[in-house]
Structures are given as structure tokens and as C-alpha cells.
Motif scaffolding. Structure first.
Motif, PDB file in Angstrom:
ATOM      1  N   ARG A 295       0.996  -1.120   0.146  1.00  0.00           N
ATOM      2  CA  ARG A 295      -0.068  -0.224   0.279  1.00  0.00           C
ATOM      3  C   ARG A 295       0.821   1.465   0.300  1.00  0.00           C
ATOM      4  O   ARG A 295      -0.078   2.527  -0.695  1.00  0.00           O
ATOM      5  N   SER A 296       1.789   1.333   0.878  1.00  0.00           N
ATOM      6  CA  SER A 296       2.715   2.392   0.977  1.00  0.00           C
ATOM      7  C   SER A 296       3.647   2.554  -0.338  1.00  0.00           C
ATOM      8  O   SER A 296       4.070   3.553  -1.192  1.00  0.00           O
ATOM      9  N   ILE A 297       4.086   1.783  -1.035  1.00  0.00           N
ATOM     10  CA  ILE A 297       5.258   1.296  -2.144  1.00  0.00           C
ATOM     11  C   ILE A 297       4.089   1.997  -4.089  1.00  0.00           C
ATOM     12  O   ILE A 297       4.521   3.390  -4.145  1.00  0.00           O
ATOM     13  N   ALA A 306      -5.332  -3.472  -8.290  1.00  0.00           N
ATOM     14  CA  ALA A 306      -5.288  -3.428  -6.574  1.00  0.00           C
ATOM     15  C   ALA A 306      -5.992  -4.349  -5.658  1.00  0.00           C
ATOM     16  O   ALA A 306      -5.711  -5.059  -4.679  1.00  0.00           O
ATOM     17  N   ALA A 307      -7.491  -4.084  -6.458  1.00  0.00           N
ATOM     18  CA  ALA A 307      -8.753  -4.958  -5.301  1.00  0.00           C
ATOM     19  C   ALA A 307      -8.196  -6.882  -5.092  1.00  0.00           C
ATOM     20  O   ALA A 307      -7.619  -6.991  -4.356  1.00  0.00           O
ATOM     21  N   ALA A 308      -8.020  -7.251  -6.790  1.00  0.00           N
ATOM     22  CA  ALA A 308      -7.792  -8.208  -6.140  1.00  0.00           C
ATOM     23  C   ALA A 308      -6.375  -9.490  -5.799  1.00  0.00           C
ATOM     24  O   ALA A 308      -6.125 -10.051  -5.416  1.00  0.00           O
ATOM     25  N   LYS A 311      -6.132  -8.271  -1.721  1.00  0.00           N
ATOM     26  CA  LYS A 311      -6.138  -9.717  -1.071  1.00  0.00           C
ATOM     27  C   LYS A 311      -5.948 -11.069  -1.456  1.00  0.00           C
ATOM     28  O   LYS A 311      -5.510 -11.580  -0.480  1.00  0.00           O
ATOM     29  N   ALA A 312      -5.118 -11.146  -2.473  1.00  0.00           N
ATOM     30  CA  ALA A 312      -4.163 -12.153  -2.225  1.00  0.00           C
ATOM     31  C   ALA A 312      -2.863 -12.298  -1.452  1.00  0.00           C
ATOM     32  O   ALA A 312      -2.569 -12.986  -1.371  1.00  0.00           O
ATOM     33  N   ILE A 313      -2.187 -10.935  -1.505  1.00  0.00           N
ATOM     34  CA  ILE A 313      -1.470 -10.724  -0.682  1.00  0.00           C
ATOM     35  C   ILE A 313      -1.680 -10.793   0.754  1.00  0.00           C
ATOM     36  O   ILE A 313      -0.990 -11.598   1.264  1.00  0.00           O
ATOM     37  N   ALA A 314      -2.783 -10.410   1.089  1.00  0.00           N
ATOM     38  CA  ALA A 314      -3.240 -10.693   2.425  1.00  0.00           C
ATOM     39  C   ALA A 314      -3.492 -12.411   3.031  1.00  0.00           C
ATOM     40  O   ALA A 314      -3.305 -12.600   4.087  1.00  0.00           O
ATOM     41  N   ALA A 315      -4.328 -12.842   1.534  1.00  0.00           N
ATOM     42  CA  ALA A 315      -5.052 -14.430   2.243  1.00  0.00           C
ATOM     43  C   ALA A 315      -4.177 -16.069   1.764  1.00  0.00           C
ATOM     44  O   ALA A 315      -3.581 -16.290   3.379  1.00  0.00           O
ATOM     45  N   ARG A 448      -0.788 -10.872 -11.685  1.00  0.00           N
ATOM     46  CA  ARG A 448      -1.285 -10.218 -12.970  1.00  0.00           C
ATOM     47  C   ARG A 448      -1.041  -9.203 -13.007  1.00  0.00           C
ATOM     48  O   ARG A 448      -0.972  -8.775 -12.379  1.00  0.00           O
ATOM     49  N   THR A 449      -0.883  -9.335 -14.633  1.00  0.00           N
ATOM     50  CA  THR A 449      -0.389  -7.693 -15.191  1.00  0.00           C
ATOM     51  C   THR A 449      -1.197  -7.178 -14.829  1.00  0.00           C
ATOM     52  O   THR A 449      -2.788  -7.092 -15.344  1.00  0.00           O
ATOM     53  N   ALA A 450      -0.933  -5.225 -15.192  1.00  0.00           N
ATOM     54  CA  ALA A 450      -2.550  -4.033 -14.975  1.00  0.00           C
ATOM     55  C   ALA A 450      -1.161  -2.939 -15.381  1.00  0.00           C
ATOM     56  O   ALA A 450      -0.942  -2.437 -14.685  1.00  0.00           O
ATOM     57  N   GLY A 451      -2.198  -2.841 -16.644  1.00  0.00           N
ATOM     58  CA  GLY A 451      -1.249  -1.387 -17.200  1.00  0.00           C
ATOM     59  C   GLY A 451       0.690  -1.659 -17.341  1.00  0.00           C
ATOM     60  O   GLY A 451       0.441  -2.771 -18.214  1.00  0.00           O
ATOM     61  N   ARG A 452       0.900  -0.957 -16.591  1.00  0.00           N
ATOM     62  CA  ARG A 452       2.577  -0.954 -17.017  1.00  0.00           C
ATOM     63  C   ARG A 452       3.287  -1.881 -15.753  1.00  0.00           C
ATOM     64  O   ARG A 452       4.095  -1.092 -15.632  1.00  0.00           O
ATOM     65  N   LEU A 453       2.110  -1.847 -15.272  1.00  0.00           N
ATOM     66  CA  LEU A 453       2.843  -2.427 -14.041  1.00  0.00           C
ATOM     67  C   LEU A 453       2.980  -3.726 -14.546  1.00  0.00           C
ATOM     68  O   LEU A 453       2.025  -5.108 -14.532  1.00  0.00           O
ATOM     69  N   TYR A 454       4.103  -4.841 -14.027  1.00  0.00           N
ATOM     70  CA  TYR A 454       4.228  -6.298 -13.927  1.00  0.00           C
ATOM     71  C   TYR A 454       4.996  -6.735 -12.469  1.00  0.00           C
ATOM     72  O   TYR A 454       5.631  -6.610 -12.514  1.00  0.00           O
TER      73      TYR A 454
END
Length: 471
Positions: A295-297, A306-308, A311-315, A448-454
Motif C-alpha cells: 500500500r505504501s509503495i 489492486a483490489a484482487a 486480497k491475494a497478498i493478505a490471504a 496479474r499484469t496491470a497497465g504498466r505494472l508487471y
């Protein structure tokens, strides 16, 4: 991350880059110089892209950490130790290097462990050993329906199934219970770096495995030194001691379309903050770091997934596997009718997974010729031992060894090295696992890829623990 998956990721990156129009300093910024980051950067550079790798540590290689401290006669591995499976692509890569500083020794499948009863100081009987192995095979067959019918979140753990099995089989005798648990310890707890009560029953072993025996390199870090050297050739770069604090969208002007990413990082040598721009970003931050700092980075709005992902990071769970590497005056462990043939030496575990206990030891005598023994701690027990001081840690390991071998006079080690991966701020654990309540699909969401983030996260979207990214 598996090499095949990484290559698919890189193909996607390169195709996107071909159409990108902007003037950031780099085509791709890679966070993390572990094996996943190094492999990605190496391939991207071969595609003539400008790549910058930012690594927080003062060294590359991530959780692969080969050291030879003063006084040690041999290099030791603080992190990854093996190439698991004869079909491991990293093993194949290592063999093509013909690096004189790296020798590769086969250690077999690990099925030749000698198990000791600390109550008697003797190796367990062949009859008991066979019985426990048969029980474990039967147990694995009994949980197949849970593995095959998994279709959502499930609150049952491996420990739940394990306790049910012992009830049905009426395994009540303390020795027999501990014998059966020794198979759970070896095959699950040590393998996944998580206690059985934390492993999701339907999903804990959903990963692919590689066939064949294991191998030990004499210097794990050197296997990847060629990648490091290549990445440091212009126009690419590898910068060490760079701690990333934020990733935000890069726009040509206020309110205009996003043309890249902007990374803020602190140089640990100068303590100065720098801002670096790139068209795309590949994060290889481990799950432990993502749990603490996602969240801070990653700025709000930059990650469409981000939402999914959160959720994965937490679980998902971050496992812990630590070592105490000890050198002794003599290899006393080769004298108990083992004749040095067994590299793995085990002890019957306690039923409390968080108790201070030492159940797995690996001998380096056969591969290095030195009197070095590696003690492993995994899961809740590893977390408990991390809270101890150095002397308490080594003393507890020696208590276990003296009980196992029935010899209170076994010598203390002449030197030792202790790992504490949960306390490493750039790892915060060893590798991930599917925890109770999580689903295997969450690993895909995490990567999962998101825009310019891998994203390439160790042990997720991957093959379990095989140093195809890190082990």
C-alpha cells in the motif's frame, strides 16, 4: 517464477514497449536483483531495451546468498541450497556455464534420511520406519479428493486432515504418532516452510513438481554472476543499495495520459532520495515485503488490479525456513551405523508445531569433505527460534543432536552461522505458500499484469521452491 512464465511475461513487455511513445530514462525498471529480476533484466537487455535493476541489498541474488566467512574452509549457502529436480531449467543453465568455481554434486532424492528417536538416542527400527512411510502414503491417498475437488476458499488445514487420519487409524501411541508426524515434517513442513496447521488442505500442493533427484552447487551465487555482469553493460544498469519507497504514474504533463512510471528510491550509501522514470515496471518484491509495504509503495490508481492483488497478498502465506550451519572438529554423525551414506538426518518431532525443536539436519561432509552440518527450522518452530539469541539457538540445536545420538559429550561447533530470514527487511520470510482460507487462483491474481505494472513473485505463478526464481 518459472522461466517459461517469465519468458512469456517478457514477450508481452517487449510487444508493449514497441508501441510506447515517451521519453522516460529507461524502458523497464526492475525492482529486485534476485533470480527472477536478473533473468528478466538479462532477457530484456538482449532485446536491446534500456533496463535498470534496483536492488535494496548491498549485493545481488536475493535469497541466494553464498558466503565464506573468515575461518570457514568452504563456502556456505545462507539461502537456496539445491537445484530440485533433474529437469530444473536452472540446473540446465548452470551446466552450460562451465564455470570453474561451480561444481554440481547430485544428492539424490532425499529419501535416504536416517531418523533418530531422541528418547533412546538410537535410529528407529526398520519396521517402524516402513510403517510410518506406509501410513504417509495412505494419508496422501486419503486427501486426494480434497485436492481434486477444490473449488473455493476452504477452512480445512493439512493438520485437520492429519489429526483425522490418526484418529481413524487409532494412532495413539506417542512414538507412533511422532513417527507419522516425522513424515509430515519432512514432506510438507520443511518443503513448504509452513506448519501443517497453516497449509490449506485443498491447495497446499497445487504447484507442479520437477522429476528427478536433487543437486547441490558449490557456489550458488556464481551461477548467476554472468547475468549480473551482462546487466551492468550500457545502456542497462544494476544499482545496489537502492530502497524503493514509491511507484507513481508518470505523465508528460498534468492531466495528460500516463506515459510510464516514476520510482522514488533511497540510496542507502548516500541516504539521498532519487526519482527514476521508466516506461514499464517489473516488481519482483517477495510476498513478505508486499504484505508489509504494498500500500505504501504502489500509489492509489497506478495498479488496475489492486483490489484482487491486495486480497491475494493478505490471504497467501509467507513461509519461513532458517538454517544453523555448524562446523565441528569431527563428523560424529557418520558413526551411528550410517557410514556417512545418509546426508539427511532426522529426529522425531514434537506435536506442538511452535515448540523449539530440531528435526532436520543435512550433512555437507559428502559434498564438501568438511565436517559441516546444516540444521533446518521451518514454519512456526522457525519463528519461535528466531526470537532466541545466537547462543540459545546453537545450544538448543546441540541439545537435540546429543539426544538423537545418545551422547551428552558431543562437541560444540567450532564456528556457526545462523539465518533469520523473517528479520531480513528485504525478504520478511523465505517463500510463499497457500494458507488456510486462500485459493490457488490468488497466485494468478498476485502476478496479474496491470497497465504498466508487471509482477513476478517467488513461488507464485511458478513451480514450488525450485530456484527457478529462488528457493
Amino acid at each position: 517464477m518459472a522461466l517459461s512464465s517469465m519468458l512469456l511475461l517478457l514477450v508481452a513487455l517487449c510487444s508493449r514497449l514497441a508501441a510506447a511513445q515517451s521519453t522516460p530514462a529507461y524502458d523497464v525498471i526492475v525492482i529486485g536483483a534476485g533470480v527472477a529480476g536478473l533473468k528478466a533484466a538479462s532477457d530484456l537487455r538482449q532485446a536491446n531495451l534500456r533496463v535498470l535493476v534496483l536492488e535494496a541489498r548491498s549485493r545481488p541474488y536475493g535469497r541466494i546468498d553464498t558466503q565464506q566467512p573468515a575461518g570457514w574452509p568452504v563456502s556456505i549457502e545462507l539461502g537456496a541450497q539445491w537445484f530440485h529436480g533433474s529437469s530444473n531449467p536452472v540446473l540446465a543453465y548452470a551446466r552450460t556455464l562451465r564455470n570453474p568455481s561451480v561444481t554440481i554434486t547430485s544428492t539424490g532424492s532425499g529419501d535416504d534420511e536416517a531418523t533418530f528417536n531422541p528418547a533412546t538416542g538410537e535410529e528407529v527400527s526398520a519396521a517402524d520406519d516402513t510403517r510410518w512411510e506406509d501410513w504417509f502414503t495412505e494419508f496422501e491417498d486419503s486427501i486426494l479428493p480434497d485436492l481434486q475437488e477444490a473449488d473455493g476458499a476452504n477452512s480445512r488445514s493439512v493438520a485437520d486432515a492429519m489429526n483425522d487420519f490418526m484418529t481413524v487409524k487409532r494412532i495413539n501411541d506417542p512414538l507412533q504418532r511422532r513417527g507419522f508426524l516425522s513424515r509430515i515434517e519432512t514432506n510438507y513442513v520443511q518443503e513448504y516452510a509452513a506448519s501443517a496447521n497453516r497449509l490449506s488442505l485443498p491447495y497446499f500442493n497445487a504447484d507442479s513438481e520437477m522429476a528427478g533427484g536433487d543437486s547441490v552447487p558449490s557456489n550458488y551465487s556464481s551461477v548467476f554472476s554472468r547475468m549480473v555482469n551482462a546487466i551492468q553493460q550500457s545502456p542497462s544498469s544494476l544499482r545496489l543499495g537502492m530502497v524503493v519507497s514509491s511507484v507513481t504514474p508518470l505523465r508528460a504533463s498534468a492531466g495528460s495520459a500516463v506515459v510510464g512510471v516514476q520510482v522514488a528510491a533511497t540510496n542507502t550509501r548516500t541516504q539521498r532520495s532519487e526519482t527514476i522514470t521508466g516506461r514499464f515496471l517489473l516488481s519482483t518484491l517477495p510476498l513478505g515485503v508486499l504484505k508489509a509495504s504494498y500500500r505504501s509503495i504502489f500509489a492509489a490508481g497506478i495498479d488496475a488490479g489492486a483490489a484482487a492483488r491486495q486480497k491475494a497478498i493478505a490471504a497467501l502465506g509467507m513461509g519461513l525456513l532458517n538454517k544453523v550451519i555448524m562446523q565441528f572438529p569431527t563428523a560424529f554423525w557418520t558413526s551411528k551405523d550410517l557410514a556417512g551414506s545418509n546426508q539427511w538426518i532426522g529426529s522425531l518431532p514434537l506435536e506442538d508445531p511452535a515448540a523449539v525443536q530440531w528435526n532436520e539436519f543435512f550433512s555437507l561432509k559428502q559434498t564438501t569433505g568438511q565436517n559441516v552440518l546444516v540444521a533446518f527450522q521451518a514454519g512456526d518452530a522457525a519463528a519461535t527460534v528466531e526470537k532466541l539469541g545466537d547462543k540459545e539457538t546453537v545450544d538448543s540445536a546441540m541439545v537435540a543432536l546429543r539426544q538423537m545420538f545418545g551422547n551428552p559429550s558431543l562437541p560444540n561447533p567450532t564456528r556457526y552461522v545462523i539465518t533469520r530470514w523473517a528479520q531480513d527487511p528485504y525478504a520478511l520470510g523465505s517463500y510463499s505458500f497457500v494458507a488456510v482460507g486462500a485459493t490457488d487462483g490468488m497466485r494468478n491474481a498476485l502476478c496479474r499484469t496491470a497497465g504498466r505494472l508487471y509482477f513476478a513473485v517467488t513461488n507464485d505463478c511458478s513451480v514450488r521452491g525450485y530456484a527457478t526464481s529462488a528457493a
